[in-house]
Design a protein around this motif. Sequence first.
Motif, short mmCIF file in Angstrom:
data_model
loop_
_atom_site.label_atom_id
_atom_site.label_comp_id
_atom_site.label_asym_id
_atom_site.label_seq_id
_atom_site.Cartn_x
_atom_site.Cartn_y
_atom_site.Cartn_z
N HIS A 202 0.85 -1.19 0.00
CA HIS A 202 0.00 0.00 0.00
C HIS A 202 0.89 1.23 0.00
N TYR A 203 0.31 2.30 -0.53
CA TYR A 203 1.02 3.59 -0.58
C TYR A 203 0.07 4.68 -0.06
N TYR A 215 -4.65 6.85 0.54
CA TYR A 215 -4.12 5.52 0.90
C TYR A 215 -4.66 4.53 -0.11
N THR A 216 -3.78 3.85 -0.80
CA THR A 216 -4.25 3.04 -1.93
C THR A 216 -3.46 1.74 -2.06
N PRO A 217 -4.16 0.63 -2.40
CA PRO A 217 -3.44 -0.63 -2.61
C PRO A 217 -2.73 -0.64 -3.96
N ASP A 275 -3.38 5.94 -8.10
CA ASP A 275 -3.70 4.62 -7.56
C ASP A 275 -3.18 3.55 -8.51
#
Length: 493
Positions: A202-203, A215-217, A275
Amino acid sequence: MSAQVVSRIKPTIAPNKHPYMTGVWTPNYEEYNASDMQVIGEIPRDVDGVYLRNTENPVHEAIGRYHPFEGDGMIHMISLADGKAEYRNRFVRTKAFMAEQEVGHSLWAGLMEHPKKSLRPGWGAHGSLKDASSTDVIVHAGQVLSTFYQCGDGYRLDPYTLEQFGTESWVPLDGISAHPKLDERTGELLFFNYSKHEPYFHYGVVGADNKLKHYTPIRFPGPRLPHDIAFSENYTILNDLPVFWDPELLKRDIHATRFYRDIPSRFAILPRYGDADSVMWFEGAPTYVLHWLNAWEDGDEVVMDGYFQENPVPGKYPGAPPELERMMAYLDQSLLQPKLHRWRFNLKTGQTREERLDDANLEFGTINQRFAGRRNRYSYSAIPKAGWFMFDGLAKHDHDSGTSKSVMFGTERYGSEPAFAPRIGATAEDDGYLVSFISDMIENRSECILVDAAHIEAGPVCRIILPHRISSGTHATWAHGEDIRAAAARRAA
Ligand SMILES: [Fe+2]
């Protein structure tokens, strides 16, 4: 010198000959407040801020074999302003540290052991580890944030007093890795985590106001071991490198790192708030990179500098005790052979070009962080001592002229990761000081050194003698006094 021991943590470790619990790596247990320290030279009056270093100090006998990356985190702080210095050091009061203080022994097995040996559920991508918060340290939104590289909580402290504020609430369930990156121009913090479960990575982005903004996978092909990320003005650069746990052995919860020489290095470039759908993937020569120096945009290209390991899984350390030979090999920079290297990713063509910048073994580098995300002319690297996770000098590279200069710390003197402290009012990129903590094994003491970054070969302009010899450790950072005060004012408003 005015030095006061404010606390002493009682260790339960028997005397031993572990190579990373003795010598320069001898742990500290006293917590000091010190001021009016002896100064060799003069503390410059044109520097204002704090230098912070995280270190590993094991308190209890390990369950199984001890790896220095799992020792309890201790932050050492020196503040510099108006020609004066103050020093403090504190263990990070992590959940794990407090739990082990309560029972008086180790509760978690380490990186070299099977997770089932741990006595309680733990943290970390590896699983059941102690979150020692001992890898990295940075200042964001006016407060220290300490982190553990295998992912865990983020711990907050006051940058001057080291008062402890506990865990950071925006850290997600999968934790935060070491090396969240601060963009000084926006005050944003870019962070990541990785794990053994899908999507494996995740970032995220946290604002200058310390609120989670993004916040994104990002789906990786499997469990990976990314250690660091980089950013430019508009993009973040993530990495999926071909050094990871053997998937077959992982089915039995055995964590054996392999170098897959036939798999290319992969780099994900995405807009700062992008994303998985906005990722552009690039490929490069197979390697492992522990640390990136900087990245920036140049026309159609994103350029990134870092330390390309020629030999990322070095096997066995010659002459080491058999139970420690792999661990010691992984810590020996002369075996890993990290070389200053440049990657150029063309966003139009999808092609990667690579260039070797220096053939010397170098690591733990820094730049003037005001140039983070923009093109930097200068970089500063630590020079590793062959055979060890220790640094005995600094190298400065001028990437315009392709030249470099260096300074060595002296016989049996070992330094920490340098950080760049800009001179007040500086406009030139290298107008400032490189700061490092030195452990002098002959004098049996430590000092903070300031080196004029424009003339590093001249050696330290100032040496401030600390009240005790401090253990070697991992990462360090510099935070500007004006930024800390501005963040405090924002919080108070
Ligand atoms: Fe690191």
